[in-house]
Design a protein around this motif. Sequence first.
Motif, mmCIF file in Angstrom:
data_model
loop_
_atom_site.group_PDB
_atom_site.id
_atom_site.type_symbol
_atom_site.label_atom_id
_atom_site.label_comp_id
_atom_site.label_asym_id
_atom_site.label_seq_id
_atom_site.Cartn_x
_atom_site.Cartn_y
_atom_site.Cartn_z
ATOM 1 N N PHE A 56 0.840 -1.208 0.000
ATOM 2 C CA PHE A 56 0.000 0.000 0.000
ATOM 3 C C PHE A 56 0.868 1.249 0.000
ATOM 4 O O PHE A 56 0.594 2.217 -0.715
ATOM 5 N N ASN A 57 1.942 1.242 0.789
ATOM 6 C CA ASN A 57 2.842 2.390 0.860
ATOM 7 C C ASN A 57 3.501 2.660 -0.490
ATOM 8 O O ASN A 57 3.770 3.805 -0.848
ATOM 9 N N ILE A 58 3.755 1.598 -1.273
ATOM 10 C CA ILE A 58 4.364 1.765 -2.592
ATOM 11 C C ILE A 58 3.394 2.409 -3.574
ATOM 12 O O ILE A 58 3.768 3.292 -4.345
ATOM 13 N N ILE A 59 2.144 1.984 -3.543
ATOM 14 C CA ILE A 59 1.210 2.402 -4.591
ATOM 15 C C ILE A 59 0.417 3.652 -4.241
ATOM 16 O O ILE A 59 -0.207 4.249 -5.124
ATOM 17 N N ALA A 60 0.414 4.070 -2.984
ATOM 18 C CA ALA A 60 -0.429 5.202 -2.581
ATOM 19 C C ALA A 60 -0.072 6.463 -3.357
ATOM 20 O O ALA A 60 1.103 6.817 -3.481
ATOM 21 N N VAL A 61 -1.085 7.138 -3.885
ATOM 22 C CA VAL A 61 -0.876 8.417 -4.572
ATOM 23 C C VAL A 61 -0.439 9.473 -3.567
ATOM 24 O O VAL A 61 0.500 10.234 -3.809
ATOM 25 N N LEU A 62 -1.115 9.545 -2.447
ATOM 26 C CA LEU A 62 -0.698 10.352 -1.304
ATOM 27 C C LEU A 62 -0.461 9.389 -0.147
ATOM 28 O O LEU A 62 -1.387 8.686 0.279
ATOM 29 N N ASP A 63 0.753 9.323 0.363
ATOM 30 C CA ASP A 63 1.064 8.362 1.415
ATOM 31 C C ASP A 63 0.433 8.798 2.737
ATOM 32 O O ASP A 63 -0.210 9.849 2.838
ATOM 33 N N ASP A 64 0.639 7.973 3.770
ATOM 34 C CA ASP A 64 0.003 8.245 5.059
ATOM 35 C C ASP A 64 0.393 9.610 5.597
ATOM 36 O O ASP A 64 -0.436 10.341 6.153
ATOM 37 N N ASN A 65 1.663 9.968 5.438
ATOM 38 C CA ASN A 65 2.128 11.258 5.943
ATOM 39 C C ASN A 65 1.429 12.414 5.239
ATOM 40 O O ASN A 65 0.949 13.358 5.884
ATOM 41 N N LEU A 66 1.327 12.336 3.902
ATOM 42 C CA LEU A 66 0.689 13.421 3.155
ATOM 43 C C LEU A 66 -0.793 13.520 3.473
ATOM 44 O O LEU A 66 -1.326 14.624 3.654
ATOM 45 N N ARG A 67 -1.472 12.382 3.535
ATOM 46 C CA ARG A 67 -2.905 12.435 3.846
ATOM 47 C C ARG A 67 -3.126 12.950 5.265
ATOM 48 O O ARG A 67 -4.089 13.676 5.531
ATOM 49 N N GLY A 68 -2.234 12.560 6.173
ATOM 50 C CA GLY A 68 -2.366 13.044 7.538
ATOM 51 C C GLY A 68 -2.223 14.553 7.633
ATOM 52 O O GLY A 68 -2.879 15.194 8.466
ATOM 53 N N ARG A 69 -1.390 15.131 6.792
ATOM 54 C CA ARG A 69 -1.213 16.589 6.783
ATOM 55 C C ARG A 69 -2.295 17.286 5.957
ATOM 56 O O ARG A 69 -2.643 18.436 6.218
ATOM 57 N N LEU A 70 -2.806 16.591 4.940
ATOM 58 C CA LEU A 70 -3.807 17.187 4.059
ATOM 59 C C LEU A 70 -5.160 17.320 4.741
ATOM 60 O O LEU A 70 -5.820 18.357 4.629
#
Length: 643
Positions: A438-452
């Motif tokens: 999931f971390n490889i394919i995510a368009v926005l990873d967990d960190n980006l979504r968490g900040r978004l």
Amino acid sequence: MCAITGILSGEPGAGVSAQLLRRMNDIQAHRGPDEHGLHFEPGIGLGHRRLSIIDLAGGRQPLFNEDESIVVVYNGEIYNFQPLAAELAARGHRFRTHSDTEVIVHAWEEWGERCLERFRGMFAFALWDRPRQTLFLARDRLGIKPLHYAWLADGSLIFASELKALQQHPALPRTLAPEAVEEYFAFGYIPEPRTIYAGVHKLAAGHRLLVRRGGPRPQPRQWWDIPFAPAQATDAAAAGEELLARLREAVRLRLIAEVPLGAFLSGGVDSSAVVAMMAQIMGAEGGGPVNTCSIAFGDPAFNEARYAEQVAQRYGTAHRTEQLDPDRFDLLDTLAALYDEPYADSSALPTYLVCALARQQVTVALSGDGGDENLAGYKRYRWHLDEQRLRALLPLAARRLLFGPLGRAYPPLYSAPRFLRARATFQALARDAVSGYFNIIAVLDDNLRGRLFSSAFERRLDGYHAAEVLHRHAAASPTDHPLSLVQYLDMKTYLVDDILTKVDRASMAHALEVRVPLLDHELVEWMSGLPPELKLQGREGKHLLKSALQPHLPADLLYRPKMGFAVPLAGWFRGPLRERVRSALLGPRLADSGYFDRGFLHHLLDTHDAGRRDYSAALWSLLMFEAFLKREDAAAPARAEAA
């Protein structure tokens, strides 16, 4: 290709509004501009729009059995309809047409729900059996053709090929699902069976829904899955010969049409393989040259046109290339309208244009979609296996303890090559295999979504994480091989919800039927059982296919780096699209939605604009989400009036 729609009333004797059903049917006219038909009886109405491909004179729908007790509306192609019709006729069924549609009603009479197992093709259909008071909805094995449905508050069931038809119903719930928003910004699309609306669903690939009047509300049931059953041992040379023989048969079946036919030719391995097989088959049968088309980009980093020209010259195709106009940004709103819900694959733009180009000469086009998923062509499969080899050195608990803190402490190197991004590697090693993928394919990873996302929206998510989609499919996977598992995950998500959705909506916008030989289910079943090392050998994806194609295609095409069908978004967002994206992201719609942290939106724009990091995927995702919200706002007054 066609469109279907229907309403099953919650009250058995209640009438169905002819005006409403006609509106739902006509909003899909682009999918079937040639004919239209409606059928009504107490408690049910069915609608159909037709793009005539086979039996131009006799294939009009809705279509009935002999005594008109069973009626079907259908979108797709059943390529083995002729032998099925002969078998059914021998069993006493009488045919009035020469269309594949009529095979469905007689197959239902003969085999019931198991009729699906006999069909070889792509389809979504709705069949009403009056004596049994039963509605049967079904979708093909790989999800090539779409089908959406919703249960309404009064117990009615509505369904259609596209979500826009359901949006015509005034009682459709239009509340956005928070989980769908999280999934969209993680994957770039909303994975089935979810849609952007809570309570509205996609019938998943390889699933059926049987509704009995007066019975309990049913759940969809799976009727097919990718087996990944190991094939009998065979050497690579024999496997390569069989692969081409099976691909040639799949292509041959898809050349049945009573209208002009051609192919997409991107210059990649898969589309080139399909064109090579087409040219050989049509040449042997005395046919004319294959009609091929492709899209070119001015940016050489994205331009595969010269490889397409090589194949076109080798096989003497009637080839046309059109350069993508970098100023065609008027299509952004068009794309939002096509997909009905947020959809962030920017290659939808060239796909839309190449479909328009193809439709100038043909009504049916073959594509090479499915090769990367079936034969391990994506780079991410190599990355995943590299990470898996490292994960195998320590148990998960130890990896979390060791690599978790390192991943948090190590500085991000976003602009470095992937193998130098130690932070991403440490974070991946602290995860299990599915979460790592999931971390490889995510368009926005967990960190980006968490900040978004805003803190208010995070509370609405209540801990839901988009990786649960992959974990759900992994739990049902028939294979645990590291490569086969992620292929299975892609075929359950990315292939159906991104690739096939993109092509279906873009092609149907131009009344163009696209056929996908590499997704012939018999070929898919066989390929799934191949030894993984024949698919990914060393660093070479699609190894078996490329080796088998060496006599048919030039080596520099087969073994060049994969380019995909991307567009140069990063430059566009710093140039001609700069003001549009800034206006959209900082405008009232995203702010009023309550989903986003406005300060982080500023950060995305400023950082990308300054060239400090490529945030183009995030910006495009937000741009398309804002375009969806704009359409929702525009439709609100009409919904309020209808209500």
